[in-house]
Enzyme design. Structure first.
Site, PDB file in Angstrom:
ATOM      1  N   GLU A  82       0.881  -1.131  -0.274  1.00 52.71           N
ATOM      2  CA  GLU A  82       0.074   0.197   0.451  1.00 52.71           C
ATOM      3  C   GLU A  82       0.782   1.454  -0.019  1.00 52.71           C
ATOM      4  OE1 GLU A  82      -2.939  -0.211   2.819  1.00 52.71           O
ATOM      5  OE2 GLU A  82      -2.777   2.254   2.861  1.00 52.71           O
ATOM      6  N   LYS A 273      -7.149  -1.153  11.333  1.00 52.02           N
ATOM      7  CA  LYS A 273      -6.167  -1.241  10.399  1.00 52.02           C
ATOM      8  C   LYS A 273      -5.122  -0.379  10.789  1.00 52.02           C
ATOM      9  CE  LYS A 273      -6.245  -1.486   5.906  1.00 52.02           C
ATOM     10  NZ  LYS A 273      -5.314  -1.134   4.532  1.00 52.02           N
ATOM     11  N   ASP A 289       4.032 -14.421  11.322  1.00 56.26           N
ATOM     12  CA  ASP A 289       3.382 -14.852  11.133  1.00 56.26           C
ATOM     13  C   ASP A 289       1.889 -13.654  11.338  1.00 56.26           C
ATOM     14  OD1 ASP A 289       0.674 -16.072  10.737  1.00 56.26           O
ATOM     15  OD2 ASP A 289       0.891 -17.602  12.290  1.00 56.26           O
ATOM     16  N   HIS A 387      -1.932   9.776  -1.106  1.00 60.44           N
ATOM     17  CA  HIS A 387      -2.621   8.352  -1.621  1.00 60.44           C
ATOM     18  C   HIS A 387      -2.579   8.635  -2.941  1.00 60.44           C
ATOM     19  CE1 HIS A 387      -4.323   6.083   1.612  1.00 60.44           C
ATOM     20  NE2 HIS A 387      -4.189   5.054   0.666  1.00 60.44           N
TER      21      HIS A 387
HETATM   22  C1  MEV Z   1      -5.500   2.996   5.068  1.00 59.49           C
HETATM   23  O1  MEV Z   1      -5.365   1.757   5.181  1.00 59.49           O
HETATM   24  C2  MEV Z   1      -5.722   3.231   6.588  1.00 59.49           C
HETATM   25  C3  MEV Z   1      -6.934   4.638   7.236  1.00 59.49           C
HETATM   26  O2  MEV Z   1      -8.070   3.889   6.884  1.00 59.49           O
HETATM   27  C4  MEV Z   1      -6.414   4.514   8.642  1.00 59.49           C
HETATM   28  C5  MEV Z   1      -7.238   5.116   9.400  1.00 59.49           C
HETATM   29  O3  MEV Z   1      -8.300   5.537   8.719  1.00 59.49           O
HETATM   30  O4  MEV Z   1      -7.159   5.338  10.434  1.00 59.49           O
HETATM   31  C6  MEV Z   1      -6.451   5.623   6.338  1.00 59.49           C
END
Ligand code: MEV
Length: 430
Positions: A82, A273, A289, A387
């Site tokens: 990513e 995430k 892992d 991004h």
């Molecule tokens: C994207 O890979 C991760 C985010 O969505 C984390 C977040 O929203 O805090 C940008």
């Protein structure tokens, strides 16, 4: 390691980056050879790792710059597909440097092995009998792995639980607590549970069904803290920026963003995430892992009964932003792919990591940095701008661009604020 701040790293050609990296880490080019081209793992090595191997699967390996963890400079290898993750972590590590970087710690490497005991004639009696035999059971479990024992690991405790409300009714569950030292520990713990099972059956009069490690490794936690001076948080204060933010605004925006995750599972999943973007990248680069780490992280985030944020953000008495992250961190530096995969070995060497605890401390620091990068972007200009340029390059490649055309198509799409494959195809045709 002299410094993790390598100026202009981003702009160097690939081979020069490797030279800079080796110099900064005080390593030879051969030490980092596995980072080049092939991804380090030869197909015949892969053949020994999984069944039916036909090849290997490459991932980009980037270097997280600027990290200081417990006063030590560290260059962090991150395997991830990513865009923006490596840059985000590096930038936040730079902001954290102003107040000394990250302070991190790891608890004892104690893993939990579970035994499910079915068909027990008398549950309270069996529980009592197990507790009476605890010292004997622990002594038996302790010698199952002589290597671990020699290194100071081994059986630490035994807990007995009665589960009453399962779909098949009541049964016993035993937790064998095992110190696995520098291993991830799954093999040691699973072996210990399997070997102890016949004794447990004798004592309880029941039948040991499952004998397996728990990935909710809540006795093997890693914690990281950082303080970001409020003046470092100012964003886009340049005259040319349309939406400048003061340090206080960015700080309060980050705290409000965290409060959303603290209160709402839908947001917490995405927030966590973002943490895992940083955590997994290092976990993967070191051959660990990552499914185990993911499972442990999310189960830990739900430990109160409601899924919530793994991190906490606030401000100190001087108005500086403070961050804290705590999560299970069952990573090893011996055994499994960590010792077999050439890139994983080079990754550990680059970080100068000699214990699993030190690795855990770095990983949790990267998770905290990554979380901050996402919250800072979300609380200000939004996530898309950062991004865009790398994402646009990927879209250009997907549309068929090669060589110089990749950059040209990407730049045009970003300028037009339309990063889509159909537009990339049109630009290519033009
Ligand atoms: C994207 O890979 C991760 C985010 O969505 C984390 C977040 O929203 O805090 C940008």
């Amino acid at each position: 390691m002299t410094t993790s701040r390598i100026h202009g790293f981003y702009n160097l050609p690939l081979d020069e980056r490797l030279t800079e990296l080796a110099n900064a880490a005080g390593l030879s080019a051969a030490d980092l050879e596995a980072f080049t081209l092939t991804g380090g793992l030869a197909p015949n090595q892969a053949d020994h790792m999984v069944e039916n191997a036909v090849g290997t699967f490459g991932l980009p390996l980037g270097i997280g710059l600027n990290f200081i963890v417990n006063g030590r400079e560290v260059l962090v290898p991150m395997a991830i597909e990513e865009p923006s993750v490596v840059a985000g972590a590096s930038f936040m590590a730079k902001l954290a440097r102003a107040a000394g970087g990250f302070q991190a710690e790891a608890s004892a490497p104690e893993m939990i092995g579970q035994m499910q005991v079915l068909d027990v004639p008398d549950l309270p009696k069996a529980r009592q009998a197990l507790l009476e035999q605890k010292a004997n059971l622990l002594a038996e479990a302790d010698v199952i792995d002589p290597v671990l024992k020699k290194l100071g690991g081994g059986a630490r405790d035994l807990e007995v639980r009665v589960i009453e409300d399962s779909p098949i009714g009541s049964f016993l569950v035993i937790h064998l607590i095992y110190d696995v030292r520098d291993a991830m520990g799954a093999n040691a713990v699973n072996t210990a549970c399997e070997k102890l099972a016949p004794r447990v059956e004798n004592i309880t009069g029941g039948r040991v069904h499952l004998r397996i490690l728990s990935n909710l490794a809540d006795r093997r936690l890693a914690r990281a803290r950082c303080t970001i001076p409020v003046n470092e948080m100012a964003f886009g204060r340049d005259e040319s920026e349309a939406h400048p933010y003061t340090g206080e605004q960015v700080r309060d925006g980050i705290i409000a963003a965290w409060a959303f995750a603290a209160a709402d599972p839908y947001r917490a999943a995405t927030h966590n995430k973002g943490i895992m973007n940083g955590v997994d990248a290092v976990v993967i680069a070191t051959g660990n892992d990552w499914r185990a780490i993911e499972a442990g992280a999310h189960a830990y985030a739900a430990r109160s009964g409601r899924y919530t944020s793994l991190s906490t953000w606030g401000k100190d008495a001087d108005g500086n932003l403070t961050g804290f992250l705590e999560m299970p961190m069952a990573v090893g530096i011996v055994g499994g792919a960590t010792k077999v995969h050439p890139t994983a070995k080079a990754a550990l060497k680059l970080m100068g990591v000699k214990t699993a605890a030190k690795l855990a401390e770095i990983i949790v620091s990267v998770g905290l940095a990554q979380n901050l990068a996402a919250l800072r972007a979300l609380a200000t200009e939004g996530i898309q701008r950062g991004h865009m340029s790398l994402h646009a390059r990927q879209v250009a490649i997907a549309a068929g661009a090669t060589g110089d055309m990749i950059e040209k198509v990407a730049v045009q799409m970003v300028a037009e604020k339309t990063v889509r494959i159909d537009r990339a195809e049109e630009i290519l045709k033009e």
